[in-house]
Design an enzyme around this catalytic site. Structure first.
Site, short mmCIF file in Angstrom:
data_model
loop_
_atom_site.label_atom_id
_atom_site.label_comp_id
_atom_site.label_asym_id
_atom_site.label_seq_id
_atom_site.Cartn_x
_atom_site.Cartn_y
_atom_site.Cartn_z
CB SER A 113 -0.88 0.00 1.26
OG SER A 113 -1.46 1.26 1.48
CE1 TYR A 127 -3.34 -0.33 5.25
CE2 TYR A 127 -3.83 -2.64 5.70
CZ TYR A 127 -3.59 -1.60 4.81
OH TYR A 127 -3.59 -1.86 3.47
CE LYS A 165 -1.47 -4.31 3.42
NZ LYS A 165 -1.77 -5.62 2.80
P1 NAD Z 1 -11.10 -6.76 1.40
O1 NAD Z 1 -11.31 -6.72 2.85
O2 NAD Z 1 -12.24 -6.54 0.48
O3 NAD Z 1 -10.44 -8.16 0.97
C1 NAD Z 1 -9.61 -8.88 1.83
C2 NAD Z 1 -10.13 -10.31 1.84
O4 NAD Z 1 -9.29 -11.10 2.66
C3 NAD Z 1 -11.56 -10.42 2.41
O5 NAD Z 1 -12.34 -11.21 1.54
C4 NAD Z 1 -11.37 -11.12 3.76
O6 NAD Z 1 -12.46 -11.96 4.07
C5 NAD Z 1 -10.10 -11.92 3.51
N1 NAD Z 1 -9.28 -12.21 4.68
C6 NAD Z 1 -8.81 -11.33 5.61
N2 NAD Z 1 -8.03 -11.98 6.50
C7 NAD Z 1 -8.00 -13.30 6.11
C8 NAD Z 1 -7.38 -14.47 6.62
N3 NAD Z 1 -6.61 -14.43 7.71
N4 NAD Z 1 -7.57 -15.65 5.97
C9 NAD Z 1 -8.36 -15.71 4.86
N5 NAD Z 1 -8.98 -14.63 4.32
C10 NAD Z 1 -8.80 -13.43 4.95
O7 NAD Z 1 -9.93 -5.73 1.08
P2 NAD Z 1 -9.38 -5.19 -0.32
O8 NAD Z 1 -9.72 -3.76 -0.42
O9 NAD Z 1 -9.76 -6.13 -1.40
O10 NAD Z 1 -7.80 -5.28 -0.07
C11 NAD Z 1 -7.09 -6.44 -0.43
C12 NAD Z 1 -5.65 -6.23 -0.01
O11 NAD Z 1 -5.16 -5.02 -0.59
C13 NAD Z 1 -5.47 -6.06 1.51
O12 NAD Z 1 -4.28 -6.72 1.89
C14 NAD Z 1 -5.32 -4.57 1.69
O13 NAD Z 1 -4.53 -4.25 2.82
C15 NAD Z 1 -4.63 -4.17 0.43
N6 NAD Z 1 -4.85 -2.77 0.06
C16 NAD Z 1 -6.12 -2.29 -0.07
C17 NAD Z 1 -6.32 -0.94 -0.41
C18 NAD Z 1 -7.71 -0.36 -0.52
O14 NAD Z 1 -7.85 0.89 -0.47
N7 NAD Z 1 -8.73 -1.18 -0.69
C19 NAD Z 1 -5.24 -0.10 -0.64
C20 NAD Z 1 -3.95 -0.63 -0.51
C21 NAD Z 1 -3.77 -1.97 -0.17
C1 WQD Z 2 -9.15 10.07 0.82
C2 WQD Z 2 -9.34 11.57 1.01
C3 WQD Z 2 -9.63 12.26 3.29
C4 WQD Z 2 -13.44 10.23 3.94
C5 WQD Z 2 -6.75 5.03 2.87
C6 WQD Z 2 -5.79 4.30 3.76
C7 WQD Z 2 -4.72 3.64 2.93
C8 WQD Z 2 -5.33 2.81 1.82
C9 WQD Z 2 -6.31 3.60 0.98
C10 WQD Z 2 -5.29 0.51 2.53
C11 WQD Z 2 -8.58 12.13 2.20
C12 WQD Z 2 -10.89 12.53 2.47
C13 WQD Z 2 -12.27 10.72 3.39
C14 WQD Z 2 -14.49 11.13 4.21
C15 WQD Z 2 -13.16 12.93 3.34
N1 WQD Z 2 -6.00 1.66 2.33
N2 WQD Z 2 -12.14 12.04 3.09
N3 WQD Z 2 -14.32 12.46 3.90
O1 WQD Z 2 -6.83 8.03 3.63
O2 WQD Z 2 -5.95 8.34 1.26
O3 WQD Z 2 -6.07 6.07 2.23
O4 WQD Z 2 -7.28 4.13 1.88
O5 WQD Z 2 -4.16 0.30 2.26
O6 WQD Z 2 -3.95 2.83 3.79
O7 WQD Z 2 -5.13 5.25 4.57
O8 WQD Z 2 -8.18 7.26 1.61
O9 WQD Z 2 -10.54 7.39 1.05
O10 WQD Z 2 -9.88 7.41 3.50
O11 WQD Z 2 -9.42 9.42 2.07
O12 WQD Z 2 -13.04 14.14 3.04
O13 WQD Z 2 -15.59 10.76 4.74
O14 WQD Z 2 -10.73 11.82 1.27
O15 WQD Z 2 -9.34 13.32 4.19
O16 WQD Z 2 -8.09 13.40 1.86
P1 WQD Z 2 -6.71 7.54 2.24
P2 WQD Z 2 -9.59 7.81 2.11
#
Ligand code: NAD
Ligand code: WQD
Length: 331
Positions: A124, A148, A152
């Site tokens: 991430s 969190y 990562k």
């Molecule tokens: P999500 O929660 O939709 O998907 C994660 C999946 O993993 C879920 O289906 C959950 O049931 C499963 N899971 C969690 N822990 C588990 C375990 N111990 N064993 C088996 N299954 C498990 O999340 P997502 O948005 O699809 O994110 C997927 C990956 O990408 C995550 O590792 C997250 O940290 C990373 N990521 C997400 C974002 C984002 O903004 N969505 C951004 C950067 C990184």
């Molecule tokens: C985006 C912008 C807020 C909500 C997060 C995690 C990051 C990654 C992606 C997993 C910011 C603004 C938000 C609201 C708002 N996830 N905002 N009102 O914070 O960039 O990243 O998700 O890896 O780890 O930190 O994304 O969508 O929360 O916020 O104004 O109700 O929207 O201040 O500027 P962020 P976000």
């Protein structure tokens, strides 16, 4: 190739499973459904015509994981499984360190035992922390401001160390920026339960009338309109990056970190107006205080993804919001 997709029933995992099938691969899903539902398997079948083999268990369950690796000779693994809510990780750090770190360690140990040497990991942009200048480049120092994010940073280090110890390991760590949107079929997407933490799922609920208005957290940042700027990326583009990353690991050794973003920053208000265009409604918002730990700007340097994977984002914010609105409207 036979590819294990941990967390494959989740938001990004399900979109990646569709992309893998369309690329001719054979994905297998392991998911404990802690943040998803088996219903996604039906949606994937409707989109692709393929019933994906799916196994419901926790990746931390080493005996079950070993049994699966004994039954299927995987060519590669994509590791999505993990907990991902920043605010929740501050309240429940041990759950995050336990689930995310232990899952990664058990998976890597099982891969080694079965001579599966190729992994793509969900990292991430959060690993860049609050001090690096934008655009973020992969060689920058990493740190985190919440448990969190630390999981990562730590799992990236674990994978780098494993790749040093095991010369034939090949790992791509994809640093996602802000994935949003949904599959154009409207059958899979992101619709979190309760009050969302992230911007676009929150705007979705304002558009459906489930929430009264958007709270714009911070209107006094040093940005063009004073609101936070982020690198929003269509989840379908992100899924394609995983297909490219899996292909990249073939015939390679060692580990590499790669940003996955558009390289363009969009403000909160720009995203709100894009969503208004998608849903055809005026969406109310109020100015609110900054969120603790938020940075003003976050967007990617995307050269490495282009050079190494031959990947770049193709879809823009209007595509993201249109596809998000279609998914929400249909579900
Ligand atoms: P999500 O929660 O939709 O998907 C994660 C999946 O993993 C879920 O289906 C959950 O049931 C499963 N899971 C969690 N822990 C588990 C375990 N111990 N064993 C088996 N299954 C498990 O999340 P997502 O948005 O699809 O994110 C997927 C990956 O990408 C995550 O590792 C997250 O940290 C990373 N990521 C997400 C974002 C984002 O903004 N969505 C951004 C950067 C990184
Ligand atoms: C985006 C912008 C807020 C909500 C997060 C995690 C990051 C990654 C992606 C997993 C910011 C603004 C938000 C609201 C708002 N996830 N905002 N009102 O914070 O960039 O990243 O998700 O890896 O780890 O930190 O994304 O969508 O929360 O916020 O104004 O109700 O929207 O201040 O500027 P962020 P976000």
């Amino acid at each position: 190739m036979d590819i294990l997709v941990t967390g494959g029933a989740g938001y990004i995992g399900s979109h990646t499973v569709v992309a893998l099938i369309e690329a001719g691969h054979t994905p297998y899903i392991v998911d404990n459904y802690s943040n998803s539902s088996p219903a996604v398997l039906d949606a994937i079948r409707k989109i692709t015509g393929v019933s994906v083999p799916a196994f419901k268990f926790d990746v931390q369950d080493e005996s079950k994981l070993n049994r699966l690796f004994s039954r299927v000779s995987f060519d590669a693994v994509i590791h999505f499984a993990g907990l991902k809510a920043v605010a929740e990780s501050v309240e429940r750090p041990l759950e995050y360190y336990d689930n995310n770190l232990q899952s990664a360690i058990v998976l890597l140990r099982t891969m080694r035992k079965h001579y599966v040497n190729r992994i793509v990991f969900s990292s991430s942009a959060t690993v860049y922390g609050p001090k690096n200048p934008v655009p973020f480049t992969e060689g920058m120092d990493t740190c985190a401001t919440n448990p969190y994010g630390w999981t990562k940073v730590m799992i990236e280090q674990i994978i780098r160390d494993v790749c040093v110890a095991i010369p034939d390991m090949s790992a791509v760590m994809l640093r996602y920026f802000n994935p949003v949107g949904a599959h154009p079929s409207g059958l899979i997407g992101e619709n979190p339960n309760g009050i969302p933490n992230n911007l676009v799922p929150y705007i979705q609920k304002v558009a459906t009338g489930d929430l009264p208005h958007l709270n714009v957290t911070g209107t006094d940042y040093d940005t063009p309109d004073g609101t936070g700027v982020r690198d929003y990326l269509h989840v379908v583009d992100l899924a394609q990056a995983h297909v490219k990353a899996v292909d990249y690991t073939l015939g390679k050794t060692g580990s590499v970190e790669i940003n996955v973003g558009t390289g363009k920053g969009e403000s909160v208000l720009n995203m709100l107006h894009a969503y208004e265009r998608a849903c055809g409604k005026t969406l109310p918002y109020v100015a609110a205080p900054r969120r603790a730990g938020d940075i003003a700007e976050c967007f990617a340097d995307t050269r490495k993804a282009k050079e190494l994977l031959g990947w770049e984002a193709k879809l823009g914010v209007d595509d993201m919001c249109r596809d998000s609105w279609r998914f929400v409207s249909q579900n």
